[in-house]
Write a protein that holds these residues in place. Structure first.
Motif, PDB file in Angstrom:
ATOM      1  N   SER A 201       0.828  -1.202   0.000  1.00 37.02           N
ATOM      2  CA  SER A 201       0.000   0.000   0.000  1.00 37.02           C
ATOM      3  C   SER A 201       0.865   1.255   0.000  1.00 37.02           C
ATOM      4  O   SER A 201       0.579   2.235  -0.705  1.00 37.02           O
ATOM      5  CB  SER A 201      -0.917  -0.009   1.219  1.00 37.02           C
ATOM      6  N   MET A 202       1.950   1.228   0.780  1.00 35.72           N
ATOM      7  CA  MET A 202       2.865   2.372   0.802  1.00 35.72           C
ATOM      8  C   MET A 202       3.498   2.596  -0.566  1.00 35.72           C
ATOM      9  O   MET A 202       3.633   3.736  -1.024  1.00 35.72           O
ATOM     10  CB  MET A 202       3.952   2.148   1.857  1.00 35.72           C
ATOM     11  N   LYS A 203       3.894   1.510  -1.214  1.00 38.84           N
ATOM     12  CA  LYS A 203       4.511   1.640  -2.544  1.00 38.84           C
ATOM     13  C   LYS A 203       3.543   2.302  -3.523  1.00 38.84           C
ATOM     14  O   LYS A 203       3.936   3.185  -4.304  1.00 38.84           O
ATOM     15  CB  LYS A 203       4.921   0.262  -3.066  1.00 38.84           C
ATOM     16  N   GLU A 204       2.287   1.884  -3.467  1.00 39.42           N
ATOM     17  CA  GLU A 204       1.286   2.450  -4.378  1.00 39.42           C
ATOM     18  C   GLU A 204       1.080   3.938  -4.110  1.00 39.42           C
ATOM     19  O   GLU A 204       0.976   4.740  -5.052  1.00 39.42           O
ATOM     20  CB  GLU A 204      -0.034   1.698  -4.213  1.00 39.42           C
ATOM     21  N   ASN A 212       2.164  12.578  -9.507  1.00 46.05           N
ATOM     22  CA  ASN A 212       1.490  13.875  -9.431  1.00 46.05           C
ATOM     23  C   ASN A 212       2.430  14.992  -9.007  1.00 46.05           C
ATOM     24  O   ASN A 212       2.020  15.972  -8.370  1.00 46.05           O
ATOM     25  CB  ASN A 212       0.310  13.789  -8.461  1.00 46.05           C
ATOM     26  N   GLY A 213       3.693  14.822  -9.326  1.00 47.81           N
ATOM     27  CA  GLY A 213       4.658  15.901  -9.139  1.00 47.81           C
ATOM     28  C   GLY A 213       5.493  15.813  -7.892  1.00 47.81           C
ATOM     29  O   GLY A 213       6.339  16.685  -7.633  1.00 47.81           O
ATOM     30  N   GLY A 214       5.314  14.780  -7.078  1.00 38.72           N
ATOM     31  CA  GLY A 214       6.090  14.643  -5.859  1.00 38.72           C
ATOM     32  C   GLY A 214       7.484  14.106  -6.109  1.00 38.72           C
ATOM     33  O   GLY A 214       7.804  13.618  -7.199  1.00 38.72           O
ATOM     34  N   GLN A 215       8.316  14.203  -5.049  1.00 33.11           N
ATOM     35  CA  GLN A 215       9.695  13.712  -5.136  1.00 33.11           C
ATOM     36  C   GLN A 215       9.978  12.856  -3.906  1.00 33.11           C
ATOM     37  O   GLN A 215      10.655  13.282  -2.980  1.00 33.11           O
ATOM     38  CB  GLN A 215      10.684  14.869  -5.189  1.00 33.11           C
ATOM     39  N   ALA A 216       9.441  11.642  -3.874  1.00 31.36           N
ATOM     40  CA  ALA A 216       9.585  10.771  -2.709  1.00 31.36           C
ATOM     41  C   ALA A 216      10.324   9.499  -3.077  1.00 31.36           C
ATOM     42  O   ALA A 216      10.109   8.921  -4.134  1.00 31.36           O
ATOM     43  CB  ALA A 216       8.211  10.427  -2.140  1.00 31.36           C
ATOM     44  N   SER A 217      11.205   9.059  -2.180  1.00 32.02           N
ATOM     45  CA  SER A 217      11.909   7.781  -2.314  1.00 32.02           C
ATOM     46  C   SER A 217      11.484   6.902  -1.151  1.00 32.02           C
ATOM     47  O   SER A 217      11.443   7.351  -0.010  1.00 32.02           O
ATOM     48  CB  SER A 217      13.426   7.992  -2.271  1.00 32.02           C
ATOM     49  N   LEU A 218      11.162   5.653  -1.442  1.00 29.68           N
ATOM     50  CA  LEU A 218      10.734   4.726  -0.400  1.00 29.68           C
ATOM     51  C   LEU A 218      11.880   3.777  -0.047  1.00 29.68           C
ATOM     52  O   LEU A 218      12.388   3.063  -0.912  1.00 29.68           O
ATOM     53  CB  LEU A 218       9.523   3.917  -0.870  1.00 29.68           C
ATOM     54  N   CYS A 219      12.288   3.777   1.226  1.00 31.77           N
ATOM     55  CA  CYS A 219      13.347   2.876   1.674  1.00 31.77           C
ATOM     56  C   CYS A 219      12.869   1.431   1.676  1.00 31.77           C
ATOM     57  O   CYS A 219      11.679   1.151   1.795  1.00 31.77           O
ATOM     58  CB  CYS A 219      13.779   3.221   3.106  1.00 31.77           C
ATOM     59  N   HIS A 220      13.824   0.529   1.602  1.00 36.11           N
ATOM     60  CA  HIS A 220      13.520  -0.889   1.775  1.00 36.11           C
ATOM     61  C   HIS A 220      13.227  -1.140   3.262  1.00 36.11           C
ATOM     62  O   HIS A 220      13.822  -0.509   4.141  1.00 36.11           O
ATOM     63  CB  HIS A 220      14.709  -1.741   1.335  1.00 36.11           C
TER      64      HIS A 220
END
Length: 512
Positions: A201-204, A212-220
């Motif tokens: 869910s977090m990945k989605e 939509n224009g964001g700049q987010a990186s998701l850690c493992h």
């Protein structure tokens, strides 16, 4: 024969289940136990009872049960122990020991730091993190996640670490990601061990945010980091020498605390009994009337009064603080020494003792009604009485005092502003939906605030589903005044005694 049973959370997401199994199998060769099994707390099989059964069939005489959990919340404190007690009754000859969740450890924060650096290097003072925990109704979870956040700030040399939760606590991850500034790069840090539906869910959501224009990186997530393996092995070895002591009386009980003052101490007592404390302070914000209190103290010192009635420890201290501000503390204390004192409340008595003062009248049951009855037996006709009030709306109290043949001076050094309606609504919902086992009230003001907001719809759940607990007679009487006929009240009006009374109630219920 020594055995180990690993109890993982369980997930419908097959990859997450397999991750947990692979991780636990990878450490088994480092654990000195000939028998080792993996089970799950919920959703998937085998469950705890099935895991124990398998070990017993293989010859286990002693089983170390290991909660494969990051933090010590409801699952570790109540859900697993409840299942173990059932198992213990089925296999009375079996020795059970019980381990601790990993908890907040410096080395685990090191592992989280490495996960951050895997997606963001170099990290500088302008780096923004969003740390995301699973969430729990247990306030200790928020403290623990906060400690992880503080550790990351220190290690990474940054100040901007926001925290959000995936369930049962606020702010939610959805709320947090919606508020993020698209122009700022952010690293989303899941404080989660294994893959599952929450991670997916977090990945989605992160993907949608970036589209939509964001700049987010998701850690493992933490998964099979070497630090996690070492920490888990240590917990297993510790568990060999930690006997399982059975289910404590409050195990699994969701207990709301309506207080603010001393709520952390109460929360800790509840947690030690394996209960789930839910802090919902409805006392309201204390508002000090500093200038009015200074005028009242000067009037008391400079005028002739026959009696001083002190009704709360907070009020007595507020008047003393006013005397300090105007430079007349000793004159204030001398005046109290020279004047007859009528007192209610254990906190007021404590303040008197600190100042070397003794009351002339003391309410036996802690109520103003009792104190007024005692005053009626004194020669008070025409006497001037200084009253420290404890609530601006105590109309009945004032009417009873004003009916006496006295001259009454009223001092209101503080009052409470109504609590946040969102907190009242949240507590109301928890009560009427029967999601609580008990509510602890430590003042009549809390009772008044809740019933003024929710009224009669509280009566049915309080009579049949949710146990109200009052700190003393004043609070208990207010509950009865609002139609609550069955409640728990301790022998002494103290917060610790209140929780002891609740614990004893559940002990008695367990014997029925």
């Amino acid at each position: 024969m020594q055995a180990v049973l690993y109890v993982s959370h369980g997930t419908r997401y097959e990859r997450g289940k397999q991750e947990a199994i692979d991780f636990l199998k990878s450490i088994q060769s480092y654990v000195n136990a000939p028998l080792q099994e993996i089970c799950f707390l919920e959703i998937v099989s085998p469950n705890i009872e099935e895991g124990i059964h398998e070990l017993v069939n293989k010859g286990a005489t002693s089983v170390a049960v290991i909660p494969v959990l990051l933090l010590k919340a409801g699952h570790a404190l109540s859900d697993i122990p409840i299942e173990l007690e059932k198992v213990q009754k089925k296999y009375p000859q079996l020795t059970l020991t019980y381990g601790e969740p990993l908890g907040v450890q410096e080395r685990i924060i090191d592992a989280v730091e490495e996960r951050v650096r895997e997606v963001k290097e170099p990290v500088d003072a302008h780096t923004k993190l969003l740390l995301v925990g699973r969430g729990s109704y247990d306030p200790a979870t928020k403290r623990d996640i906060g400690a992880v956040g503080d550790g990351l700030k220190k290690r990474l040399g940054i100040e901007d670490v926001d925290i959000a939760y995936l369930a049962a606590a606020k702010p939610s991850f959805n709320e947090a990601i919606e508020k993020m500034d698209n122009s700022t790069s952010v690293v989303v840090v899941p404080y989660l061990w294994f893959d599952g539906l929450l991670i997916q869910s977090m990945k989605e959501k992160v993907q949608f945010y970036n589209q939509n224009g964001g700049q987010a990186s998701l850690c493992h997530h933490l998964n099979d980091h070497e630090i996690m393996k070492k920490a888990m092995i240590d917990r297993v070895h510790e568990a060999f020498d930690t006997p399982f002591t059975g289910v404590k009386p409050l195990a699994g009980k969701k207990i709301a605390v309506a207080a603010e003052r001393n709520s952390e101490a109460m929360e800790e007592i509840i947690r030690k009994q394996n209960g789930r404390p839910i802090i919902r302070s409805i006392q309201g914000e204390k508002w000090l009337h500093e200038k009015e209190a200074e005028v009242d103290v000067q009037r008391l010192i400079d005028s002739s009064f026959d009696w001083v009635i002190l009704t709360t420890g907070i009020g007595a201290r507020a008047l003393e603080e006013a005397s300090i501000r105007i430079g007349r503390q000793q004159q204030y204390l001398n005046k109290l020494q020279q004047t007859k004192l009528a007192i209610r409340g254990s906190k007021t008595v404590k303040w008197l003792k600190e100042k070397g003062l003794e009351p002339d009248l003391l309410s036996d049951d802690g109520t103003m009604d009792e104190l007024i009855q005692q005053l009626k037996h004194e020669e008070i006709k025409g006497h001037r009485i200084f009253l420290q009030q404890y609530n601006k709306d105590e109309k009945e109290l004032l009417e009873n005092l004003q009916a006496l043949p006295i001259e009454l001076y009223q001092s209101l050094p503080y009052h409470y502003i109504s609590p946040d309606k969102e907190v009242l609504e949240d507590l109301r919902k928890l009560i009427v939906s029967h999601k609580l086992d008990a509510v602890l009230f430590t003042s009549k003001t809390q009772v008044q605030n809740l019933f003024a907001y929710a009224g009669e719809e509280l009566i049915e759940p309080f009579h049949h589903h949710v146990l109200p607990v009052a700190v003393g007679q004043v609070t208990a009487d207010e509950l009865r005044h609002n139609g609550v006929s069955y409640l728990i009240e301790p022998d002494t009006p103290k917060m610790g005694a209140m929780i002891v009374a609740l614990t004893n109630y559940y002990k008695e219920q367990a014997l029925v």
